[in-house]
Design a protein around this motif. Structure first.
Motif, PDB file in Angstrom:
ATOM      1  N   SER A  21      35.613  30.278  29.146  1.00 58.22           N
ATOM      2  CA  SER A  21      34.353  30.338  29.903  1.00 58.22           C
ATOM      3  C   SER A  21      34.345  29.339  31.057  1.00 58.22           C
ATOM      4  O   SER A  21      33.819  29.629  32.137  1.00 58.22           O
ATOM      5  CB  SER A  21      33.167  30.059  28.981  1.00 58.22           C
ATOM      6  N   SER A  22      34.946  28.178  30.841  1.00 54.37           N
ATOM      7  CA  SER A  22      34.918  27.145  31.882  1.00 54.37           C
ATOM      8  C   SER A  22      35.787  27.505  33.084  1.00 54.37           C
ATOM      9  O   SER A  22      35.546  27.016  34.187  1.00 54.37           O
ATOM     10  CB  SER A  22      35.322  25.784  31.311  1.00 54.37           C
ATOM     11  N   VAL A  23      36.794  28.348  32.895  1.00 52.32           N
ATOM     12  CA  VAL A  23      37.672  28.733  34.012  1.00 52.32           C
ATOM     13  C   VAL A  23      37.469  30.187  34.442  1.00 52.32           C
ATOM     14  O   VAL A  23      38.160  30.678  35.334  1.00 52.32           O
ATOM     15  CB  VAL A  23      39.161  28.489  33.669  1.00 52.32           C
ATOM     16  N   TYR A  24      36.511  30.860  33.827  1.00 51.46           N
ATOM     17  CA  TYR A  24      36.297  32.291  34.092  1.00 51.46           C
ATOM     18  C   TYR A  24      36.110  32.590  35.578  1.00 51.46           C
ATOM     19  O   TYR A  24      36.768  33.484  36.121  1.00 51.46           O
ATOM     20  CB  TYR A  24      35.090  32.798  33.293  1.00 51.46           C
ATOM     21  N   GLU A  25      35.222  31.862  36.249  1.00 46.54           N
ATOM     22  CA  GLU A  25      34.920  32.162  37.654  1.00 46.54           C
ATOM     23  C   GLU A  25      36.161  32.098  38.535  1.00 46.54           C
ATOM     24  O   GLU A  25      36.401  32.979  39.344  1.00 46.54           O
ATOM     25  CB  GLU A  25      33.845  31.218  38.193  1.00 46.54           C
ATOM     26  N   VAL A  26      36.945  31.048  38.383  1.00 48.28           N
ATOM     27  CA  VAL A  26      38.134  30.908  39.237  1.00 48.28           C
ATOM     28  C   VAL A  26      39.241  31.869  38.822  1.00 48.28           C
ATOM     29  O   VAL A  26      39.981  32.361  39.668  1.00 48.28           O
ATOM     30  CB  VAL A  26      38.639  29.446  39.277  1.00 48.28           C
ATOM     31  N   CYS A  27      39.349  32.176  37.536  1.00 47.64           N
ATOM     32  CA  CYS A  27      40.429  33.053  37.066  1.00 47.64           C
ATOM     33  C   CYS A  27      40.142  34.532  37.286  1.00 47.64           C
ATOM     34  O   CYS A  27      41.040  35.293  37.625  1.00 47.64           O
ATOM     35  CB  CYS A  27      40.698  32.812  35.580  1.00 47.64           C
ATOM     36  N   PHE A  28      38.898  34.937  37.094  1.00 45.70           N
ATOM     37  CA  PHE A  28      38.587  36.364  37.155  1.00 45.70           C
ATOM     38  C   PHE A  28      37.923  36.776  38.464  1.00 45.70           C
ATOM     39  O   PHE A  28      37.963  37.943  38.832  1.00 45.70           O
ATOM     40  CB  PHE A  28      37.687  36.765  35.976  1.00 45.70           C
ATOM     41  N   ASN A  29      37.341  35.833  39.174  1.00 48.15           N
ATOM     42  CA  ASN A  29      36.604  36.194  40.383  1.00 48.15           C
ATOM     43  C   ASN A  29      37.165  35.584  41.653  1.00 48.15           C
ATOM     44  O   ASN A  29      36.474  35.547  42.666  1.00 48.15           O
ATOM     45  CB  ASN A  29      35.125  35.804  40.231  1.00 48.15           C
ATOM     46  N   SER A  30      38.404  35.085  41.609  1.00 49.94           N
ATOM     47  CA  SER A  30      39.011  34.549  42.823  1.00 49.94           C
ATOM     48  C   SER A  30      40.533  34.683  42.726  1.00 49.94           C
ATOM     49  O   SER A  30      41.078  34.780  41.629  1.00 49.94           O
ATOM     50  CB  SER A  30      38.628  33.083  43.029  1.00 49.94           C
ATOM     51  N   PRO A  31      41.209  34.674  43.863  1.00 46.41           N
ATOM     52  CA  PRO A  31      42.666  34.784  43.860  1.00 46.41           C
ATOM     53  C   PRO A  31      43.379  33.426  43.825  1.00 46.41           C
ATOM     54  O   PRO A  31      44.560  33.338  44.115  1.00 46.41           O
ATOM     55  CB  PRO A  31      42.950  35.510  45.173  1.00 46.41           C
ATOM     56  N   LYS A  32      42.670  32.367  43.456  1.00 42.81           N
ATOM     57  CA  LYS A  32      43.257  31.027  43.474  1.00 42.81           C
ATOM     58  C   LYS A  32      44.285  30.838  42.360  1.00 42.81           C
ATOM     59  O   LYS A  32      44.193  31.453  41.301  1.00 42.81           O
ATOM     60  CB  LYS A  32      42.161  29.977  43.315  1.00 42.81           C
ATOM     61  N   ASN A  33      45.249  29.970  42.611  1.00 43.03           N
ATOM     62  CA  ASN A  33      46.208  29.580  41.579  1.00 43.03           C
ATOM     63  C   ASN A  33      45.530  28.622  40.610  1.00 43.03           C
ATOM     64  O   ASN A  33      44.653  27.855  41.003  1.00 43.03           O
ATOM     65  CB  ASN A  33      47.433  28.900  42.201  1.00 43.03           C
ATOM     66  N   VAL A  34      45.972  28.654  39.352  1.00 48.83           N
ATOM     67  CA  VAL A  34      45.331  27.851  38.317  1.00 48.83           C
ATOM     68  C   VAL A  34      46.393  27.236  37.418  1.00 48.83           C
ATOM     69  O   VAL A  34      47.391  27.881  37.102  1.00 48.83           O
ATOM     70  CB  VAL A  34      44.394  28.736  37.449  1.00 48.83           C
ATOM     71  N   LEU A  35      46.163  26.005  37.017  1.00 48.18           N
ATOM     72  CA  LEU A  35      46.974  25.360  35.990  1.00 48.18           C
ATOM     73  C   LEU A  35      46.024  24.963  34.881  1.00 48.18           C
ATOM     74  O   LEU A  35      45.069  24.223  35.111  1.00 48.18           O
ATOM     75  CB  LEU A  35      47.692  24.124  36.541  1.00 48.18           C
ATOM     76  N   VAL A  36      46.262  25.480  33.670  1.00 46.70           N
ATOM     77  CA  VAL A  36      45.390  25.190  32.537  1.00 46.70           C
ATOM     78  C   VAL A  36      46.177  24.397  31.506  1.00 46.70           C
ATOM     79  O   VAL A  36      47.238  24.838  31.050  1.00 46.70           O
ATOM     80  CB  VAL A  36      44.853  26.491  31.898  1.00 46.70           C
TER      81      VAL A  36
END
Length: 103
Positions: A21-36
């Motif tokens: 839930s805390s990373v949902y917006e950036v992971c599902f609604n943006s094309p940004k790279n993510v490191l979790v």
């Protein structure tokens, strides 16, 4: 989640957990790279799935926007051209998921 994304999760999944839930917006609604970085069992695999689904949704949207139909008998040529365009667009997208070798 939209229905196409819900189908990718087990039916028993009613909600995303705290990490997801805390990373949902950036992971599902943006094309940004993510490191979790999170402990084992925190739901990182589903976070990766959210990123993959975002890319698929974005690509499908681009493809749907580019679809054109005609009524003048040129549909076969147009479909072939559209398939070629999809193949070119697919080459532009890469998904890298590094799974742990040992928990």
């Amino acid at each position: 989640l939209p229905p196409f994304a819900q189908a990718c999760f087990p039916k028993s999944t009613k909600n995303l957990n705290r990490v997801q839930s805390s990373v949902y917006e950036v992971c599902f609604n943006s094309p940004k790279n993510v490191l979790v970085c999170a402990p084992t069992g925190a739901g990182k695999t589903y976070v990766a799935l959210l990123c993959v689904l975002e890319l698929i949704e974005r690509f499908a949207g681009e493809f749907a926007d580019s679809m054109v139909t005609t009524n003048d008998g040129h549909d076969d040529t147009l479909k072939r051209q559209q398939k070629e365009q999809v193949a070119l667009t697919l080459r532009e997208h890469k998904i890298v998921y590094i799974a742990p070798l040992k928990a």
